[in-house]
Design an enzyme around this catalytic site. Structure first.
Site, PDB file in Angstrom:
ATOM      1  N   CYS A  13     113.425  70.685  -0.111  1.00  0.00           N
ATOM      2  CA  CYS A  13     112.783  70.192  -0.138  1.00  0.00           C
ATOM      3  C   CYS A  13     111.242  70.758   0.381  1.00  0.00           C
ATOM      4  O   CYS A  13     110.925  70.855   1.825  1.00  0.00           O
ATOM      5  CB  CYS A  13     112.524  68.942   0.286  1.00  0.00           C
ATOM      6  N   HIS A  59     106.138  61.235   3.190  1.00  0.00           N
ATOM      7  CA  HIS A  59     104.875  61.960   3.326  1.00  0.00           C
ATOM      8  C   HIS A  59     103.416  61.341   2.972  1.00  0.00           C
ATOM      9  O   HIS A  59     103.634  59.837   2.333  1.00  0.00           O
ATOM     10  CB  HIS A  59     104.926  63.144   2.845  1.00  0.00           C
TER      11      HIS A  59
END
Lengths: 348, 348
Positions: free
Chosen positions: B71, B186
């Protein structure tokens, strides 16, 4: 105007159905089930965005009359499950949506809400383009597409004649990417009791200047296709990578002022735009297509045009509307209009 | 304000990265590859909708530095593939988007276009909520969420101080239904060089009346949750079935005027709204969350609030925006706000 036959039918649940055909419509109606409508819709006013929101709560329970293997937009056959159209033949069919957002005789809106409310007056129609279960605007014969164009024109006139209607919009949602699960070629028409926000802004722009007429001389790099008197182009300010507009080169408030020749050119060009979309990746291209004609009272300055919004960015990638588009109203686009125009020009 | 540590880092390609933590940040930066930016964005004006459109053509080639199994929002580890954050530890990280729609030093826009153009001045930031690869606003500890709230506040102040910025919007796109494929918790922040259309309309509404203050006394049936000084509610004019707004009961132009206690209450309530969403169907609920704070110059009347737009109609069904929403700007909603408010109240 092509000579066509027309037949009005009142469905068992009270909704109107109109069949159009180039040959006589003589078959008797097949029996229909009586299905109750859900609760009626109403309007609430969004005080910050300053726009009406339509509440049609019954839409949650949306079901279709026929079982899955039977398309509700196909003609009905003797002995089979009934579809929305209890006739064995037609060329174009228009009927009132069974789960309408706007209705001719709306009940009073709920009382005691802490926002302004309004009656959801208007009408929502389904327009079935053809008896054939598969196909598209591109796949119709020239004759079929021309009849469809005349049906849109007739519905414009009929719906603008409805007391209280201020804007009429034929549109088509095509493909699962825009939420459509009925593949039978069809579109819809909404007749609104107010001028929706996008049309308010466009109307104001046209009142202040001939935006499209001023733009046309500069569109060569953006041109996708044309017909006598009509242009298809990716607007130089497109909000979707493959957005295309179709517009008459001279100003018309709506298709109802087109000549016979213009009707034919318009129908051909619309078909060819869809053919170009489908040729792009060799498969049906999803899109939302909307007709922007003059709202009531704007006939003197508004310039009719059709807008296609495809949700694709590339063959494999969808354009999702998210934070900046939905929350701020500002679109971010990955592709340049001059480039997607070239791809669409070269697609056919 | 909680005492926190902060560290500025300039990435190899020139982008700024800021790390925040409640414990000291002492690790050295790991080596980073030098990746070139794509072509710079520019603005074009849509003369009918009367809004700016952002062209960021390089976004088509969006790729991520690391291979799939890694990621890009996780911390980097010695010897592993580099992520966007070349440090082994942080609590919140903010960095400039590698494929920005708006940039601090934009080049001049292209010449010779048949529409008005503008410089895509501004800044696009990514806000990584936590080092942990899974989680959400709801799963953060209270301490982590409070730090995040202070980071938003700091970014508001830093970005509004940028020359030419007129509106700053933190937002979060969550879930594949809104196009997000990065599951690491996020959000993003856009700093715009203009007031986007939605904020223009909201600003005008607030200039003409205290819309939210007038509404608050009537929100009992619409309340979802609350904290001292803050209310979470489904607006009685919601455009999405499960739309929720979070707002301070007293008018604040933005989080930068909250007291310390209000910062904590705000962070707790945001977390609990997401927890309610996730409890609804026992799985992460997709949404677009946007912060609406006062655009530059509107600080005297604008009332800060957060809007959540979930794309779900029911557990299995998505709300697609199509003809009437995209083409006319009029939303049709299947569910009544008073009903979805009850479902969200009862979810926890």
């Amino acid at each position: 105007m092509p000579a066509f036959y027309k037949r009005h039918h009142r469905k068992a649940d009270g909704r109107e159905l109109i069949l159009y055909s180039l040959s006589p419509l003589t078959a008797e109606a097949l029996p229909e089930p009586l299905e109750a409508f859900g609760p009626a819709p109403h309007l609430r006013y969004h005080p910050l965005r300053r726009e009406w929101v339509v509440y049609a709560a019954h839409r949650q329970e949306r079901t279709f009359l026929p079982p899955k293997e039977h398309c509700p937009l196909c003609p009905s056959r003797e002995g089979s499950f009934p579809t929305e159209i209890p006739f064995p033949e037609f060329q174009v069919a228009v009927f009132e949506n069974r789960f309408p957002s706007l209705v001719p005789g709306p009940p009073p809106p709920p009382e005691g809400l802490p926002v302004a409310v309004g009656e959801a007056l208007g009408r929502c129609e389904v327009v079935v383009y053809t008896m054939a279960h598969t196909g598209s605007l591109a796949a119709l014969s020239e004759e079929e597409r021309l009849l469809l164009a005349w049906v849109w024109r007739e519905r414009y006139q009929a719906l603008y004649a409805m007391e209280g209607v201020r804007f009429v919009m034929p549109f088509e949602n095509r493909g699962e990417a825009v939420g459509v699960t009925l593949h039978h070629p069809h579109g819809q028409i909404y007749a609104y009791p107010f001028v929706p926000p996008v049309l308010e802004r466009e109307s104001q722009a046209f009142r202040e200047g001939a935006v499209l007429l001023d733009l046309f001389p500069h569109l060569d790099p953006y041109a996708v296709d044309q017909e006598e008197g009509f242009l298809a182009f990716v607007p130089p300010f497109a909000r979707y990578p493959f957005e295309v507009w179709v517009a008459p080169r001279e100003r018309h408030p709506g298709p109802w002022t087109f000549s016979e020749g213009e009707m034919a050119a318009f129908a051909r060009l619309l078909g060819r735009v869809v053919a170009r979309y489908d040729a792009l990746y060799g498969e049906p291209f999803p899109y939302v297509m909307v007709f922007h004609a003059a709202p009531l009272g704007e006939e003197g300055t508004f310039h009719f045009h059709v807008e296609f919004y495809p949700p694709r960015r590339t063959r494999d990638k969808l354009k999702f509307l998210a934070g900046t588009e939905l929350g701020a109203g500002t679109f971010v686009v990955d592709a340049l209009p001059e480039e997607t125009a070239r791809l669409l020009r070269e697609a056919l």
